[in-house]
Enzyme design. Sequence first.
Site, PDB file in Angstrom:
ATOM      1  CD  GLU A  80       7.673  -0.910   8.231  1.00 31.30           C
ATOM      2  OE1 GLU A  80       7.735  -1.212   6.762  1.00 31.30           O
ATOM      3  OE2 GLU A  80       7.446  -1.427   9.313  1.00 31.30           O
ATOM      4  CB  THR A  85      -0.293  -0.400   1.340  1.00 28.99           C
ATOM      5  OG1 THR A  85      -1.663  -1.144   1.284  1.00 28.99           O
ATOM      6  CG2 THR A  85      -1.645   1.248   1.314  1.00 28.99           C
TER       7      THR A  85
END
Length: 235
Positions: free
Chosen positions: A115, A35
């Site tokens: 992340e 995504t």
Amino acid sequence: MKTAGGSDAAKRAAGERAAEAVEDGFVVGLGTGSTTAYAIEALGRAVADGLEIRGIPTSFQSRRLALEVGIELTTLDAVETVDLAIDGADQVVDAPDADGHGALIKGGGAAHAREKLVDTAADRFVVVADPSKLAPTLERSVPVEVLPDAHTVIADRVRDLGSEPTLRAAEGKDGPVVTDNGNLVLDCAFGSIEDPDTLATHLSRLPGVVEHGLFVGLADATYVGTADGVDVREY
């Protein structure tokens, strides 16, 4: 781009909507996953049209894609701030009345340590997802990145916390997955996680754990792509 799981159209809608939040001059955290890839591609098109940004990739995959689409890259230690981080999730708590509303599980791509570093540094952290990632409680296995010499010890400690850990095996080669940081990943199944904040604290305290995939209280919003557009959850 053909992706596994969820709707490609929903993923594209979420990613492109998040890219629209990026302004000229922004430093942008570039997450990992299918995504987020749509967001990076949309940013590349905007850069071609004159948008000036710098990106901080969270994995080899996001770095490679960002370079392919023409995004200038930088690093955390070279900037004063990260204006916006865009990242995906493996699961998102979508229960407004729950304490863990907006909590995430990340790490399906084994990039959760980098992340979390970038997402935490950002002034605003936006999650992009399709409806298949929403759940009333977190229940997927929690990826835990560990130092190679510590994986058996950590596995024992995680069992004490009520999980059955599995060393993540690589596909296409013998042996385990090795992260971009040179570490191993334990996928830890806890069942339904009613108190992700407490579990996150316990995992963080284990010596040898580099980072875990529970992101609690970090996301500012989730952009959920649907057949009718994008639903925005602000936290």
